[in-house]
Design an enzyme around this catalytic site. Structure first.
Site, short mmCIF file in Angstrom:
data_model
loop_
_atom_site.label_atom_id
_atom_site.label_comp_id
_atom_site.label_asym_id
_atom_site.label_seq_id
_atom_site.Cartn_x
_atom_site.Cartn_y
_atom_site.Cartn_z
N ASP A 230 0.86 -1.20 0.00
CA ASP A 230 0.00 0.00 0.00
C ASP A 230 0.89 1.24 0.00
O ASP A 230 2.04 1.17 -0.41
CB ASP A 230 -0.97 -0.05 1.20
N HIS A 253 2.16 2.01 -3.18
CA HIS A 253 1.21 2.92 -3.80
C HIS A 253 1.70 4.36 -3.82
O HIS A 253 0.95 5.28 -4.09
CB HIS A 253 -0.16 2.82 -3.12
#
Ligand SMILES: *[C@@H]1O[C@H](CO)[C@@H](O)[C@H](O)[C@H]1NC(C)=O
Length: 407
Positions: A230, A253
């Site tokens: 993430d 991310h």
């Protein structure tokens, strides 16, 4: 005081952690978890020993009490290390490995959002050359994000280390691996320094953000490497004066501000500075995302000196963020985004829209400044484009793909 081989300490312990080896400095005393009954065998639950050592260190009136976790492996159940402590500064020195229970079952009846938490401690320095291993696989295997049809899937899993309501604290030199969810959470803190961390979890692990900052002020992050499933670093609501330097990110991310304003709340995010970041194979680069139902503002954001290597959405502002595309209706409200600088940004994009400023019709993005940006496709023969809606500002110097800001 300390059962600790002197040779091991040399080179590992910086000045702030100097404590009474041979009682040389009587003002600083060590609290070694082994002296409180920890087994350090990786299978015995050592949490009670950790808590006893913490309680003694925390109530010690000496100047620099130091809790020591020596070079062994310690299995530790969910624990909260509470403050305030008597001393102005307190050190938590991790030289070995702290291992989480490998089964989510251990959290039955406990707070599933956390594993190790420091609550209300001022002058806390967590450091060492050791490891924090969240053993998150058991949680990933039952996460609703990746197993939405599993009957007892879970959306909430423990953060490896939480700093809650802290002041003047630091976290350095630790190697984090495989947290069940976020690795490090900074929440309601004023004055936090994070240095030289390595954070690693598989690219496919759900919600394993590197560092998340929420409701905190005056935070400096410097020299960290994050590869997770993430955001490498995410910045939440009620944050200001956040400085982020020298980050290696990917897979992951990217660096995200948001998502913000989900519950229609008044967002307050100010003075965020991000510089010298290398992103490789991430799904986003520099990102700001807000929900249309939100109010308030994000202002004074700088992203500069970024280098992208095959990043999917290198520069992205999404003011129409919605967890399901198209499911959120257009609103009259919006979080105002203003005074955002993107400067000195180079590298390659793995998608054709390399600059995407998707701002709201009701509350436009203003004061966006783009300066010296040169992005190319990571594929031969692809031409990159920019996309802007309701995005106002100026471009200076060379910008590729061609800028689309409205003046
Ligand atoms: C901009 O946001 C709208 C609303 O979420 C979405 O439908 C659209 O696809 C977005 N455009 C781009 C280029 O991302």
């Amino acid at each position: 005081m300390c059962r600790f081989p002197f040779s091991l300490i040399i080179g590992l312990v910086s000045a702030i952690f100097a404590c009474s080896i041979n009682n040389a400095n009587p003002d600083a005393i060590c609290f070694n978890v082994l002296d409180y009954g920890a087994a350090g065998d990786g299978t015995t639950d050592d949490s009670q020993a950790f808590l006893m050592a913490w309680n003694e260190a925390c109530s010690s009136e000496t100047e620099n009490p130091t809790l020591i976790i020596p070079r062994l492996t310690f299995l530790v159940s969910p624990v909260v290390f509470r403050g305030p402590c008597k001393a102005k500064n307190i050190n938590f020195l991790i030289l070995g490995m702290i291992l989480a229970p490998d089964s989510p079952q251990t959290w039955k009846g406990l707070d599933q959002s956390q594993w190790l938490a420091f609550h209300g401690v001022s002058g806390l320095n967590v450091g060492g050359s050791g490891w924090i291993n969240g053993q998150g696989k058991g949680w990933w295997d039952q996460s609703c994000r990746y197993h939405p049809h599993m009957k007892e899937c879970t959306s909430l899993a423990p953060t490896a280390v939480k700093f809650l309501s802290c002041k003047r604290s630091s976290l350095s030199d630790i190697h984090f691996v495989n947290s069940a969810q976020t690795h490090v959470l900074i929440m309601r803190c004023d004055g936090m320094e994070i240095n030289h961390l390595i954070i690693q979890a598989p690219e496919t692990s759900p919600n394993t953000d590197g560092i998340h900052i929420q409701a905190s002020y005056n935070v400096v992050i410097n020299d960290i490497i994050v590869s997770t499933g993430d955001d490498c670093i995410s910045i939440g609501d009620h944050t200001s004066n956040i400085y982020i330097f020298n980050v290696g990110c990917g897979p992951g991310h990217g660096i995200s501000i948001g998502s913000l304003g989900r519950s229609g709340n008044i967002v307050q995010v100010e003075n965020i500075y991000v510089s010298r970041v290398y992103l490789k194979g991430t799904t986003n680069g520099a990102r700001i995302k807000t929900w249309q139902v939100g109010k308030g503002h994000v202002r004074g954001v700088t992203f500069e000196n970024l280098y992208f290597d095959s990043v999917k959405n290198p520069i992205i502002i999404d003011q129409n963020y919605c967890n399901i595309r198209g499911a959120c209706k257009e609103q009259k409200t919006g979080v105002q985004i203003s005074d955002v600088l993107f400067e000195n940004i180079y590298g390659t994009s793995s998608t054709d829209v390399a600059i995407n400023l998707n701002c709201s019709r009701s509350v436009a993005c203003t004061g966006i400044l783009m300066k010296s940006i040169y992005l190319t496709s990571d594929k031969i023969g692809h031409k990159l484009t920019s996309y802007c809606t309701n995005a106002y500002g100026y471009s200076l110097g060379m910008i590729q793909p061609l800028p689309c800001l409205q003046i």
